[in-house]
Design an enzyme around this catalytic site. Sequence first.
Site, PDB file in Angstrom:
ATOM      1  N   ALA A   1      19.588  11.166  -4.556  1.00  0.00           N
ATOM      2  CA  ALA A   1      19.579  12.193  -5.598  1.00  0.00           C
ATOM      3  C   ALA A   1      19.788  11.655  -7.005  1.00  0.00           C
ATOM      4  O   ALA A   1      19.921  12.429  -7.944  1.00  0.00           O
ATOM      5  CB  ALA A   1      20.613  13.274  -5.300  1.00  0.00           C
ATOM      6  N   ALA A   2      19.821  10.326  -7.177  1.00  0.00           N
ATOM      7  CA  ALA A   2      19.720   9.775  -8.524  1.00  0.00           C
ATOM      8  C   ALA A   2      18.254   9.495  -8.854  1.00  0.00           C
ATOM      9  O   ALA A   2      17.940   9.044  -9.945  1.00  0.00           O
ATOM     10  CB  ALA A   2      20.550   8.498  -8.655  1.00  0.00           C
TER      11      ALA A   2
ATOM     12  N   PHE B   1      14.076  11.022  -8.708  1.00  0.00           N
ATOM     13  CA  PHE B   1      13.377  12.068  -9.469  1.00  0.00           C
ATOM     14  C   PHE B   1      13.535  13.463  -8.840  1.00  0.00           C
ATOM     15  O   PHE B   1      14.260  14.318  -9.355  1.00  0.00           O
ATOM     16  CB  PHE B   1      11.907  11.686  -9.606  1.00  0.00           C
ATOM     17  CG  PHE B   1      11.022  12.767 -10.150  1.00  0.00           C
ATOM     18  CD1 PHE B   1      11.392  13.492 -11.279  1.00  0.00           C
ATOM     19  CD2 PHE B   1       9.813  13.071  -9.545  1.00  0.00           C
ATOM     20  CE1 PHE B   1      10.574  14.497 -11.791  1.00  0.00           C
ATOM     21  CE2 PHE B   1       8.988  14.055 -10.046  1.00  0.00           C
ATOM     22  CZ  PHE B   1       9.375  14.772 -11.167  1.00  0.00           C
TER      23      PHE B   1
ATOM     24  N   ALA C   1      14.968  14.620  -6.038  1.00  0.00           N
ATOM     25  CA  ALA C   1      16.272  14.998  -5.497  1.00  0.00           C
ATOM     26  C   ALA C   1      17.289  15.300  -6.583  1.00  0.00           C
ATOM     27  O   ALA C   1      18.198  16.115  -6.388  1.00  0.00           O
ATOM     28  CB  ALA C   1      16.798  13.899  -4.579  1.00  0.00           C
TER      29      ALA C   1
ATOM     30  N   THR D   1       5.919  13.777   3.062  1.00  0.00           N
ATOM     31  CA  THR D   1       4.861  13.789   2.042  1.00  0.00           C
ATOM     32  C   THR D   1       3.560  14.333   2.617  1.00  0.00           C
ATOM     33  O   THR D   1       3.307  14.239   3.829  1.00  0.00           O
ATOM     34  CB  THR D   1       4.614  12.359   1.512  1.00  0.00           C
ATOM     35  OG1 THR D   1       3.463  12.346   0.668  1.00  0.00           O
ATOM     36  CG2 THR D   1       4.391  11.378   2.646  1.00  0.00           C
ATOM     37  N   ASP D   2       2.716  14.875   1.736  1.00  0.00           N
ATOM     38  CA  ASP D   2       1.392  15.329   2.170  1.00  0.00           C
ATOM     39  C   ASP D   2       0.522  14.173   2.631  1.00  0.00           C
ATOM     40  O   ASP D   2      -0.464  14.369   3.353  1.00  0.00           O
ATOM     41  CB  ASP D   2       0.695  16.111   1.053  1.00  0.00           C
ATOM     42  CG  ASP D   2       0.499  15.290  -0.231  1.00  0.00           C
ATOM     43  OD1 ASP D   2       0.979  14.141  -0.296  1.00  0.00           O
ATOM     44  OD2 ASP D   2      -0.122  15.816  -1.179  1.00  0.00           O
ATOM     45  N   GLU D   3       0.875  12.956   2.247  1.00  0.00           N
ATOM     46  CA  GLU D   3       0.033  11.804   2.578  1.00  0.00           C
ATOM     47  C   GLU D   3       0.028  11.469   4.068  1.00  0.00           C
ATOM     48  O   GLU D   3      -0.822  10.702   4.528  1.00  0.00           O
ATOM     49  CB  GLU D   3       0.453  10.583   1.759  1.00  0.00           C
ATOM     50  CG  GLU D   3       0.228  10.764   0.266  1.00  0.00           C
ATOM     51  CD  GLU D   3       0.280   9.450  -0.497  1.00  0.00           C
ATOM     52  OE1 GLU D   3      -0.155   8.430   0.057  1.00  0.00           O
ATOM     53  OE2 GLU D   3       0.751   9.457  -1.647  1.00  0.00           O
TER      54      GLU D   3
ATOM     55  N   TYR E   1       2.899   3.126   3.007  1.00  0.00           N
ATOM     56  CA  TYR E   1       3.904   4.127   2.620  1.00  0.00           C
ATOM     57  C   TYR E   1       3.823   5.354   3.517  1.00  0.00           C
ATOM     58  O   TYR E   1       4.814   5.773   4.134  1.00  0.00           O
ATOM     59  CB  TYR E   1       3.703   4.533   1.158  1.00  0.00           C
ATOM     60  CG  TYR E   1       4.286   5.882   0.819  1.00  0.00           C
ATOM     61  CD1 TYR E   1       5.659   6.125   0.951  1.00  0.00           C
ATOM     62  CD2 TYR E   1       3.471   6.929   0.388  1.00  0.00           C
ATOM     63  CE1 TYR E   1       6.196   7.371   0.657  1.00  0.00           C
ATOM     64  CE2 TYR E   1       4.006   8.173   0.085  1.00  0.00           C
ATOM     65  CZ  TYR E   1       5.363   8.395   0.231  1.00  0.00           C
ATOM     66  OH  TYR E   1       5.892   9.623  -0.053  1.00  0.00           O
TER      67      TYR E   1
ATOM     68  N   LYS F   1       6.423   7.059   6.417  1.00  0.00           N
ATOM     69  CA  LYS F   1       6.910   8.436   6.360  1.00  0.00           C
ATOM     70  C   LYS F   1       6.538   9.201   7.636  1.00  0.00           C
ATOM     71  O   LYS F   1       7.322  10.012   8.138  1.00  0.00           O
ATOM     72  CB  LYS F   1       6.340   9.144   5.128  1.00  0.00           C
ATOM     73  CG  LYS F   1       6.835   8.594   3.797  1.00  0.00           C
ATOM     74  CD  LYS F   1       8.342   8.719   3.648  1.00  0.00           C
ATOM     75  CE  LYS F   1       8.794  10.134   3.378  1.00  0.00           C
ATOM     76  NZ  LYS F   1      10.255  10.223   3.140  1.00  0.00           N
TER      77      LYS F   1
ATOM     78  N   GLY G   1      32.901 -31.073   4.943  1.00  0.00           N
ATOM     79  CA  GLY G   1      33.482 -29.788   5.330  1.00  0.00           C
ATOM     80  C   GLY G   1      32.724 -29.169   6.489  1.00  0.00           C
ATOM     81  O   GLY G   1      31.602 -29.561   6.828  1.00  0.00           O
TER      82      GLY G   1
END
Length: 670
Positions: free
Chosen positions: A14-15, A17, A19, A132-134, A159, A163, A395
């Site tokens: 929600a930071a 766009f 959301a 998404t519509d995609e 992408y 989704k 070491g």
Amino acid sequence: MASYTPKNILITGAAGFIASHVANRLIRNYPDYKIVVLDKLDYCSNLKNLNPSKSSPNFKFVKGDIASADLVNYLLITEGIDTIMHFAAQTHVDNSFGNSFEFTKNNIYGTHVLLEACKVTGQIRRFIHVSTDEVYGETDEDAVVGNHEASQLLPTNPYSATKAGAEMLVMAYGRSYGLPVITTRGNNVYGPNQFPEKLIPKFVLLAMRGKPLPIHGDGSNVRSYLYCEDVAEAFECILHKGEVGHVYNIGTKKERRVIDVAKDICKLFNMDPEASIKFVENRPFNDQRYFLDDQKLKNLGWSERTTWEEGLKKTMEWYTQNPDWWGDVSGALLPHPRMLMMPGGRHFDGSEENSAGAASLSNDAGQTRMVVPTPRSSGSLQKPSLKFLIYGRTGWIGGLLGKLCEKQGIAFEYGKGRLEDRASLLQDIQSVKPTHVFNAAGVTGRPNVDWCETHKTETIRANVAGTLTLADVCREHGLLMMNFATGCIFEYDEKHPLGSGIGFKEEDTPNFTGSFYSKTKAMVEELLKEFENVCTLRVRMPISSDLKNPRNFITKITRYNKVVNIPNSMTVLDELLPISIEMAKRNLKGIWNFTNPGAVSHNEILEMYRDYMDPSFEWANFTLEEQAKVIVAPRSNNEMDASKLKGEFPELLSIKESLIKYVFEPNKTT
């Protein structure tokens, strides 16, 4: 139709766009709802997007990654979350062609973590998954009816494929475990606060600068655009009226060709479209059209309110009033940007036509760094082969690093100079010509940290002066220094109580000063923050599969007469040292809690040792007070939050799982 009333809502991403508009709307309209925002503040997020809500008593922001199961479970339980609105995702199609694995990690794995947390806690009454519509793929150009919610999913790019994959998980958890899930599939959204990799804000910012508007292909591709506040209202409607188990399209019948969008923006800025529009190479695959049937959502009472002309004008006015909202975004304004989703800021991979390489640009205060492609000459640039310069040959960690390099075929050399001797370090750099430097040198004490209490000068010389000298030499030569540090700079306190599962984070201030060793380590860590070329790895109580090594924590406690029994974070080197090499390859920087997630107690480890190694093994416990009588300096006990590392490497095992896989199973004798 029954109405749903939530109490405590977790909104992921929600930071970002869309959301942020949803969160601000709910916080403003429903003061009785508690809104918890979880966002890792990736390149396209900005806390300023939540400015309208920051003073509201019903708002809380948590910086974190949805891929962190520990964090998600903790938030669901401690905040009493009953509703999740899951927006967090990588969404830019161009990026998915060049960095598809990040989309799988964020969009599929992140969603899976959330779903599993919902299943485990058993308290979620609504899980709204934002898709998404995609996922429907391309709509026929002559179709008069849009894709409805039962249409087949035919994604055409990485992408939309991730989704669609996430949707399948949501559906499966709804059917298998009865989770109350709702899925949304939306058209393109535009408006204030949108990161300018997307078409409309990109065109607006370019027009503001008097630059050409680049159009992929011939501009005939058709898209449907909804104004952000209308979309926020749609989510408000679905939250309260949506039916569990259903999918809702959020769309509009008003379609526009990309070329027409560009012309409309030119008109707003009084620009000549013929002179201002530039046609560029198309994407590898660019769907011609997405068209949705949104009647089902309209039946819930929602409808689009903002006209295209009104929304575009509002958007233009916002960007002209807030030109520096995102800092320097010149890289995002390229025709084909490739954002690399890496911690610490915005990065472009230079895949732009006629450009490669990198030139750093500083952004405005509070913004992140960006690497923008610069022109190149003809011919391809070859990635340089790796070569590591390692300090700490004698070491334990330094020795193991060399063996790992041999195994992976990575060229390496051990440094010959002493850390506090600048001239000898310069000689090493000039002769080896490394791509990365690993610092596994330093003083931990002989045989333990008690030695440092009586050898303070030597401890300062190695742990503070030497480390800073090496960091500075590396800085001068543009080299990343991977610095093995310690997490023994914290101890359980009121904010991080024993057994709470609340670990110390990378940004927390060290609070343990019981030993001089820890003091020097905390001191140098603070000073190293001034070096941008350092990756600090906080190791704790290191363990390996070599149970004969006297430095191995397991080897130590099996030889003690008595042990305390306190849960601690620990580092399984067999799993984490290869990760340190991968971190170097990715050029990761900053401070990292370099431990396996979770905590394990001394007794739990010894029980595993008994079960896997020696059924007759016995041990005795004593208290911290009793321990204090036989040691010089107090010891640090704490749990560290490994969610940042887990977010970068989702395959990282919890401490108990890692102990079994890498230590006890390979050594099993019973």
